[in-house]
Structures are given as C-alpha cells and as structure tokens.
Design an enzyme around this catalytic site. Structure first.
Site, PDB file in Angstrom:
ATOM      1  N   LYS A 102     -10.981  -5.376  -5.165  1.00 36.56           N
ATOM      2  CA  LYS A 102     -11.968  -4.315  -5.351  1.00 36.56           C
ATOM      3  C   LYS A 102     -11.330  -2.976  -5.676  1.00 36.56           C
ATOM      4  O   LYS A 102     -12.002  -2.069  -6.136  1.00 36.56           O
ATOM      5  CB  LYS A 102     -12.943  -4.204  -4.170  1.00 36.56           C
ATOM      6  CG  LYS A 102     -12.367  -4.258  -2.803  1.00 36.56           C
ATOM      7  CD  LYS A 102     -13.495  -4.186  -1.770  1.00 36.56           C
ATOM      8  CE  LYS A 102     -12.922  -4.282  -0.368  1.00 36.56           C
ATOM      9  NZ  LYS A 102     -13.850  -3.933   0.675  1.00 36.56           N
ATOM     10  N   LYS A 107       0.824  -1.212   0.000  1.00 39.37           N
ATOM     11  CA  LYS A 107       0.000   0.000   0.000  1.00 39.37           C
ATOM     12  C   LYS A 107       0.855   1.258   0.000  1.00 39.37           C
ATOM     13  O   LYS A 107       0.449   2.287  -0.534  1.00 39.37           O
ATOM     14  CB  LYS A 107      -0.952   0.000   1.206  1.00 39.37           C
ATOM     15  CG  LYS A 107      -2.088  -0.994   1.057  1.00 39.37           C
ATOM     16  CD  LYS A 107      -3.184  -0.764   2.080  1.00 39.37           C
ATOM     17  CE  LYS A 107      -4.312  -1.766   1.907  1.00 39.37           C
ATOM     18  NZ  LYS A 107      -5.350  -1.612   2.938  1.00 39.37           N
ATOM     19  N   LYS A 134      -5.148 -11.733  -7.858  1.00 41.41           N
ATOM     20  CA  LYS A 134      -6.383 -11.775  -7.081  1.00 41.41           C
ATOM     21  C   LYS A 134      -7.406 -10.778  -7.645  1.00 41.41           C
ATOM     22  O   LYS A 134      -7.033  -9.694  -8.102  1.00 41.41           O
ATOM     23  CB  LYS A 134      -6.032 -11.397  -5.633  1.00 41.41           C
ATOM     24  CG  LYS A 134      -7.203 -11.477  -4.676  1.00 41.41           C
ATOM     25  CD  LYS A 134      -6.835 -10.920  -3.288  1.00 41.41           C
ATOM     26  CE  LYS A 134      -8.103 -10.610  -2.506  1.00 41.41           C
ATOM     27  NZ  LYS A 134      -7.888  -9.874  -1.276  1.00 41.41           N
TER      28      LYS A 134
END
Ligand code: TRP
Length: 335
Positions: A200, A115, A197
């Site tokens: 979202k 992140k 993966k």
C-alpha cells in the site's frame, strides 16, 4: 471469551489505502475465523505514527478501516473490534517488554532495516520499537494464533522470544503465540512488478488496486498490468509471475480453483484475461464499498462499536498487565 476456544489476534495499520492484496491475504481469511476462534481485530494506529502522518488523515483512515473491517464481514458481536490507542495497556506493556528486548536483536529486524532505508530522514525510536509494540498487542490477549503474511513472521517470532524470555525470567505469564498461515493464503504481487509484493505504500498508483478504487480505475490498472511476451495463460510463478498473479487475483475473488481457472482461460488472450479479472474484482468490491460507505457515514455508530470494543479489550489486557506489573516488582496501586 469462551473456554477452550483458541484466541486469535491481528491488526492492520490505518495508513494508506488497503489493497486487494491485504484483503485476499488477511481480511478475507479473518471472516471465517470468527466462528472457530475468539477473535480480536485491532486498528493499530499507534504503529502508524512510526512514520510521519497527517493527523486529520490518520483520524479519517482509522474510521475508514474500521468501516471496511465491518463491511467485509467482521462482526462486533462475534469479535472484539477496537482501536489500539484506546487501550493504554499496549503502551504500558511495551515499556516493560522493552527492558527484556535487546538492542542487538531489534537492530536485526528486517522491516526496521527496510523502513530505515526508506525513511532515512526519520529513523525514530518508535520505528525501532515497532516490533515490541506488536509483541505487546499479541501477548496482552494471550493470543494462541496470529494470522499474518510472511513479511510479519519475524515479528511474531520476536513476540514468541519475548514471551519465553519473560516467562523464564519471572514465571509463566504469557501464552507463546504461533503464526497462523491460513490454508489458502493468496500472495498478491504488484501489477507493475509482479515479483514484488503489492504494497500500500507503493508510489506507483498503477501497481496497486485498493479496496476503495472505482470501476474505471480497476479496469485501467488491470489493462496496464505487466505480463510477459509469451501468450499462454497458466500458473507459473517463476516464469510467468504477471500472468500467475492475475490468475491468483481471479481465483481469490471468484473462489474458482487454480486448475479451473487455467482451463477456463486456455486458448484465450491476455486482453481477455485482464478484462475478466477486472470484472471479478469490481463485482466483489461493489457490495463491500457500498456497505463501507454507509458505515463510514455513521460516525455515532462506529464510535459506539469502538467504545464497546475498547471496554472488552481492556478487561483482558489489564488482567495481563496487572500480572506483569506484579511479577516485575511494581507495588499495586491502592484501590
Ligand atoms: N505489523 C503488522 C503489519 O504491518 C500490523 C500489526 C500490528 C499486527 N500489531 C499486530 C499484526 C499484531 C498482527 C498482530 O501487517
């Protein structure tokens, strides 16, 4: 909470749109756990603000996610459903656990590093502290089991380490939680890059099918799904990640076994596979979406659910927090 039943804690961030990967990987599995365990399911809004949010959207997403929880079958009678920021103990325990978490170990967390790369303009302390807040979520409720995907395993491992560290530095206080990988945890990957993966936060819309997508969007996204230049329909995660992912989604939504799905599609073309997968997703989502919409329109009811949920959660959380405060040497506030 009933004596003898194991305690389950899990949560999802009210950020972005929940994908069918989140559904098959977590939400769907939680439904059945409600019978066997004492379950606590949280909408973790405090985690969400570690990356920049639009406040009005965060509010809407929080209600939408609660409504989705319930539309999928999580019951406020069977389980505790609540919003993280309604129970101050989460932030309070985080402060104490911060004092036993080492900067070195926080710096090594994989998701923090990812992140930090993705949000290089906003590497804030909250982002680094995210795993400690998550440990607080789990430890406050003395959870035995934490159902999460593999990407969250390292965070549960940290919760275990912090629990053990606190228990040995002071005295036994926390249950040391375990990861709970459900027996049939479907791993759903991106429709555009089937080795990654389904996430979202993926900027490519076509890569992700959300729980809120309509019929046309679902059909279109599956039509464009990346497969391979071969023609055979069978499970082979290594050599045929795209086709395997489509089959997994089909199995997840129909309940058909992998073997039965392979037999069903033997000799068929990719076009038909994609169309049939899309149909199965549409059929499964339709009743959930209808119920989600109905619930989301009833703010008063959702607020009542959250009020009761927060009260139940707070009773458990405060009991743990009081113990912690006493053990570290804080004097109790006079009543
Ligand atoms: N970090 C988790 C995720 O992104 C969400 C989460 C926050 C969580 N607190 C939790 C999951 C506690 C399990 C238990 O998936």
């Amino acid at each position: 909470m009933e004596q003898g039943k194991k305690v389950i804690f899990s949560g999802i961030q009210p950020t972005g749109k929940i994908t069918i990967g989140n559904y098959l990987g977590s939400l769907k599995n939680w439904i059945g756990m409600q019978e066997e365990f004492d379950c606590i399911f949280c909408v973790v809004d405090m985690h969400s603000i570690t990356v920049t949010q639009v406040p009005s959207e965060l509010r809407k997403n929080t209600f939408d996610l609660l409504a989705l929880y319930m539309a999928c079958g999580l019951s406020p009678e069977k389980s505790i459903l609540f919003v993280q920021s309604h129970v101050p103990a989460h932030a309070e325990l985080t402060w104490v656990l911060n004092t036993i978490a080492y900067v070195g170990e926080m710096n090594r967390m994989t998701q923090f590093k990812d992140k930090s790369r993705k949000h290089a303009d906003n590497i804030n302390m909250g982002l680094m502290d995210y795993p400690v807040l998550m440990a607080s979520d789990i430890l406050l409720y003395q959870a035995d089991l934490v159902p999460v995907g593999v990407d969250q395993k390292q965070h549960v491992e940290l919760a275990r380490n912090l629990a053990q560290r606190f228990n040995s530095r002071y005295s036994p206080t926390f249950v040391v939680p375990d990861c709970y990988i459900p027996p049939v945890a479907a791993k759903i990957t991106s429709l555009q890059d089937p080795t990654a993966k389904m996430s979202k936060s993926d900027p490519n819309e076509n890569a992700v099918v959300t729980m809120f997508d309509d019929k046309d969007a679902i059909t279109r996204k599956f039509k464009r799904a990346v497969t391979d230049s071969d023609t055979e329909i069978r499970f082979d995660r290594e050599k045929k990640p795209g086709v395997s992912n489509l089959l997994s989604i089909y199995c997840g939504f129909t309940g058909v076994t992998e073997k039965a799905a392979e037999e069903e599609f033997a000799g068929k073309g990719y076009g038909e596979l994609k169309a049939r997968v899309a149909e199965s997703v549409i059929a499964a989502l339709e009743p959930i979406q209808r119920e989600q919409k109905r619930l989301a329109a009833d703010k008063a009811y959702l607020e009542a659910v959250l009020k009761t949920g927060a009260e139940k959660a707070e009773r458990i959380a405060n009991r743990t927090l009081e113990k912690v405060y006493r053990k570290v040497g804080f004097i109790p506030r006079a009543r």
